[in-house]
Design an enzyme around this catalytic site. Structure first.
Site, PDB file in Angstrom:
ATOM      1  N   PRO A   1     -62.834  28.424  26.234  1.00  0.00           N
ATOM      2  CA  PRO A   1     -62.683  28.963  25.176  1.00  0.00           C
ATOM      3  C   PRO A   1     -62.749  27.347  23.829  1.00  0.00           C
ATOM      4  CG  PRO A   1     -61.352  27.736  26.768  1.00  0.00           C
ATOM      5  CD  PRO A   1     -62.847  27.799  27.165  1.00  0.00           C
TER       6      PRO A   1
ATOM      7  N   GLN B   1     -56.907  32.624  26.397  1.00  0.00           N
ATOM      8  CA  GLN B   1     -56.279  31.499  26.796  1.00  0.00           C
ATOM      9  C   GLN B   1     -55.097  31.355  26.505  1.00  0.00           C
ATOM     10  OE1 GLN B   1     -57.401  27.554  26.108  1.00  0.00           O
ATOM     11  NE2 GLN B   1     -58.043  27.430  27.613  1.00  0.00           N
TER      12      GLN B   1
ATOM     13  N   TYR C   1     -51.874  19.019  27.922  1.00  0.00           N
ATOM     14  CA  TYR C   1     -50.693  20.036  27.105  1.00  0.00           C
ATOM     15  C   TYR C   1     -49.781  20.049  28.203  1.00  0.00           C
ATOM     16  CZ  TYR C   1     -54.636  20.937  23.276  1.00  0.00           C
ATOM     17  OH  TYR C   1     -55.049  20.647  22.164  1.00  0.00           O
TER      18      TYR C   1
END
Length: 369
Positions: free
Chosen positions: A20, A96, A172
């Site tokens: 990604p 994702q 995150y």
């Protein structure tokens, strides 16, 4: 050399996974843009699997300008076109799923204040204004966020994706729940390492529940994780070893180590003589597939990874610079693989404008003038 790199593994037609990469180039409302369609289409050929840029699971999850979203009916048409473009090139299409938590971006969260497990400001924002200071999530908000992950997985299924990757890395929200730096809770969701794992565990279980309802066992569920945190009270290697050991028993399709260099050494932990990749390879064993990445430019470097018993390798920045990587390997043109980013080749490489501008502003990506 080539047959080894192109050989299939248990889940994919070959061992190359396109990692990604944030594009900063979607539509302002979170729909996938024409520039992104072109970017993905230019790079999907030949890969076994293509993982999209992070897709926000809710408005408050948004962490990047023009980030694609995986919520709301209006997102489905664009995501369907995106999955189709990837699959038509022969790669598995993986969406994702992402929530920024304290690293979401004020001004892009639809007026909502940033949220986090315990209201701890992200280190990257510690010198910023009050709007970068998150509030602590309530128990009910945590349960709603878990449901949001499940709803995003349902959207991925409806949009034709072959699977999803849970973004539990890079500081995150999911990592924030596991980290002692950012999770100071003393309720069901914190207080001990085992309790700090519960949020990730619940997200996985919810996505598996959705998969079982609307897809099948062939639907891929991956999980991306980071090895360590720079903060003094943050995650250490031994913490993440425990997490990965537990994740390997969760029935996931693969686990994805997020590092900048595949052979980087740990900064902490009980094993300082092996690379991070080798440590997690040994922890995971044969329980699920393992994906690692970082500074893998040539087939020879990829072959070294495979020979060390690691089933999947990812190309991120490398495929940005060389979208024809697999084609050149297949045609015996390995010496023609480009390992630098020509500054005048944006259009030939089909890199979206906002992504290109962001690349030129930051360090870490080799570029020829």
């Amino acid at each position: 050399m080539t047959p080894y790199v192109l050989s299939p593994n248990a889940i994919l037609k070959n061992r190359l996974v396109i990692a990604p990469m944030t594009t900063y180039s979607g539509c302002e409302d979170g729909r996938v843009s024409d520039e992104e369609f072109a970017y993905y289409g230019r790079r999907a050929g030949g890969a076994g699997m293509f993982i999209t840029a992070a897709a926000a699971i809710s408005p408050v999850a948004t962490s990047f300008p023009r980030q694609m979203k995986a919520y709301g009916e209006e997102a489905i048409d664009g995501l369907t076109k995106l999955s189709t473009i990837i699959k038509e090139k022969g790669a598995k299409a993986i969406l994702q799923l992402h929530h920024g938590g304290s690293e979401s971006l004020p001004g892009y969260t639809h007026g909502e204040r940033l949220v986090s497990p315990s209201g701890v400001t992200a280190t990257v924002y510690e010198r910023c204004g009050w709007e970068y200071h998150p509030r602590e999530m309530t128990h009910e908000e945590i349960l709603e966020t878990i449901r949001n992950f499940g709803q995003a997985a349902h959207i991925a299924i409806r949009a034709g994706f072959d699977g999803v990757e849970i973004h539990g890395a890079n500081g995150y929200l999911i990592q924030q729940f596991f980290s002692p730096f950012s999770n100071h809770r003393t309720d069901h969701w914190g207080g001990t390492q085992l309790k700090r794992m519960r949020f990730a565990d619940a997200v996985i279980d919810e996505i598996k529940r959705v998969r079982d309802l609307y897809a099948g066992e062939e639907f891929i569920i991956g999980y991306r994780f980071s090895p360590e945190e720079p903060e003094k009270s943050g995650l250490k290697m031994d913490n993440t070893v425990d997490l990965v050991d537990a994740l390997a028993d969760k029935g996931l399709t693969y686990l994805h180590l997020s590092v900048k260099n595949v052979w980087s050494m740990p900064r902490s932990g009980s094993n300082m003589k092996m690379t991070r990749t080798e440590i997690f390879r040994d922890v995971i064993g044969e329980r699920t597939s393992f994906l690692t990445l970082g500074s893998i430019h040539t087939p020879a470097e990829a072959l070294t990874i495979i020979k060390k018993g690691i089933p999947l390798f990812g190309l991120g920045r490398e495929i940005l610079m060389e979208p024809d990587w697999m084609e050149k390997v297949q045609n015996g043109r390995e010496s023609d693989i480009n390992t630098f980013l020509p500054r005048n080749d944006r259009h030939r490489l089909v890199i979206p404008e906002h992504m290109w501008n962001n690349i030129l502003k930051r360090d870490g990506l080799p570029a020829h003038p």
